[in-house]
Motif scaffolding. Structure first.
Motif, mmCIF file in Angstrom:
data_model
loop_
_atom_site.group_PDB
_atom_site.id
_atom_site.type_symbol
_atom_site.label_atom_id
_atom_site.label_comp_id
_atom_site.label_asym_id
_atom_site.label_seq_id
_atom_site.Cartn_x
_atom_site.Cartn_y
_atom_site.Cartn_z
ATOM 1 N N ASN A 133 32.766 86.853 57.996
ATOM 2 C CA ASN A 133 32.108 87.643 56.962
ATOM 3 C C ASN A 133 32.959 87.661 55.693
ATOM 4 N N VAL A 134 32.336 87.966 54.572
ATOM 5 C CA VAL A 134 33.050 88.023 53.299
ATOM 6 C C VAL A 134 33.734 89.385 53.180
ATOM 7 N N ALA A 159 25.312 85.818 57.262
ATOM 8 C CA ALA A 159 24.609 85.235 56.115
ATOM 9 C C ALA A 159 24.410 86.275 55.014
ATOM 10 N N CYS A 160 24.087 87.494 55.403
ATOM 11 C CA CYS A 160 23.866 88.557 54.417
ATOM 12 C C CYS A 160 25.145 88.883 53.647
ATOM 13 N N ALA A 164 25.385 88.534 49.667
ATOM 14 C CA ALA A 164 25.799 89.666 48.835
ATOM 15 C C ALA A 164 26.957 89.287 47.919
ATOM 16 N N ALA A 165 27.763 88.294 48.337
ATOM 17 C CA ALA A 165 28.889 87.845 47.518
ATOM 18 C C ALA A 165 28.476 86.798 46.490
ATOM 19 N N GLY A 166 27.166 86.455 46.468
ATOM 20 C CA GLY A 166 26.673 85.559 45.436
ATOM 21 C C GLY A 166 26.253 84.182 45.898
ATOM 22 N N TRP A 167 26.362 83.887 47.208
ATOM 23 C CA TRP A 167 25.928 82.569 47.699
ATOM 24 C C TRP A 167 24.401 82.517 47.616
ATOM 25 N N VAL A 174 20.986 79.970 58.893
ATOM 26 C CA VAL A 174 21.512 80.659 60.073
ATOM 27 C C VAL A 174 21.317 79.777 61.306
ATOM 28 N N VAL A 175 22.431 79.366 61.891
ATOM 29 C CA VAL A 175 22.414 78.596 63.137
ATOM 30 C C VAL A 175 23.354 79.308 64.101
#
Length: 361
Positions: A133-134, A159-160, A164-167, A174-175
């Motif tokens: 996670n970021v 993924a969220c 949220a970090a801008g990706w 999602v795999v």
């Protein structure tokens, strides 16, 4: 990886993929998943070449399926040596051209700066496995989203955090992580596994398997263990930095934990054997786990996992198995779960949870 993901991976024709892993070590979940993805792609006809920075234990696994494994110094990106890093990244160009590489696949978040620089220097599309996670220092690496063609997250939870970090969400996929049942499904009984590991065949055995570091909830596990009966043996299997090993020695002495009741054999390449030998596997993480391979591996090996509430871990065992989850950092709650599941253990629960999890993942 599900059948649809593999079908899509095979529908675009054979690709020539360069896997970039500066430190291919089996102790890291992201590194293991990167190797599993690469193996799966190789089995579907794609050509895999590994470029690694240091000879670690996963290199031997790559050699069993990769066309080549090449060692090369990776660029270390930093403000004081940015020009040197760019020069080192440009050094990847002739090697990748010689291999005929068409795309880059990587996972080491701590090296995203150098990996992004390689992609810029070579002009090749970069796909990143986003296995954490970021948070914390990872935020400094988020600039790589401008370079990477796609990011693969093991869960919607992870993924969220990247979104949220801008990706850009359209470039996030999602795999879920998976376990190769060919290597993890047990071929021994619990008694045979313990005999091979020279363990007491009768004493209840609780296992922790993974990196032995603070964020994995090791101190919570030790404090829970201090509340258990004297007949329970704990095994902590994995790599521990020397400073934290010292902390463990101090804490076990403070808690009055008898040395003969715990085992720390160090890192292992026999994960399936240890998982099969255990009565319960504990995953007491206190950081936000992006997925968590160990509980999935435990289920495949035929051992029930007890997990903390951190990150995605509760989703692994499923909402119908809330009695396998304890609040992260709560040693008393963990001790109560262990005390509940250990005596007169019902193996049918292992089979039930295993069936439910395999249908989910």
């Amino acid at each position: 990886m599900d059948d649809e993901s593999w079908r899509l991976a095979g529908s675009c024709g054979a690709m020539r993929i360069a896997v970039l892993d500066p430190y291919p070590v089996a102790a890291g979940g992201s590194e293991r998943m990167l190797a599993s993805v690469a193996r799966g792609l190789a089995e579907r006809g794609h050509r895999i070449d590994l470029i690694f920075g240091e000879e670690r234990d996963l290199v031997a696994d790559y050699r069993s399926f990769a066309r080549s494994c090449v060692r090369l110094e990776y660029p270390k990106l930093g403000m004081r040596r940015i020009f040197s890093a760019v020069r080192e990244a440009v050094g990847f160009r002739p090697l990748l051209q010689g291999l005929g590489s068409e795309c880059l696949l990587a996972a080491d978040v701590s090296q995203f700066g150098g990996l992004g620089t390689i992609a810029l220097a070579t002009g090749l599309p970069l796909v990143l496995h986003l296995g954490v996670n970021v948070e914390g220092n990872v935020r400094r690496m988020c600039w790589v989203r401008h370079v990477a063609r796609a990011g693969i997250a093991p869960s919607e939870h992870t993924a969220c955090s990247w979104a949220a970090a801008g990706w850009p969400r359209r470039r996030l996929h999602v795999v879920p992580n998976w376990v190769d049942e060919r290597t993890m499904r047990p071929t021994w009984t619990r008694e045979e596994a313990r005999r091979q590991l020279s363990l007491n065949p009768r004493a209840p055995l609780v296992l922790y398997l993974g990196r032995i570091v603070p964020e994995k909830g090791i101190e919570t596990l030790l404090r829970a263990w201090g509340r258990m009966g004297s007949n329970v043996t704990f095994a902590m299997v994995g790599a521990a930095p020397p400073w934290f090993r010292t902390r463990i020695d101090v804490l076990t002495e403070e808690l009055g934990l008898a040395r003969e009741r715990w085992i720390m054999p160090g890192p292992t390449r026999q994960s399936a054997l240890w998982l099969r030998a255990a009565d319960l596997t504990v995953v007491p993480s206190e950081w936000e786990e992006p997925f968590g391979l160990t509980p999935l591996e435990a289920i495949v090996a035929g051992t029930l996992p007890i997990v903390s509430s951190a990150g995605f871990l509760p989703e692994i065992v499923g909402p119908e198995n809330g009695d396998l989850v304890f609040p992260k950092g709560d040693a008393a709650a963990l001790a109560r779960l262990l005390a509940r599941w250990l005596p007169e253990f019902d193996r049918s629960e292992e089979r039930r949870v295993g069936k439910e999890c395999r249908s989910r993942w």
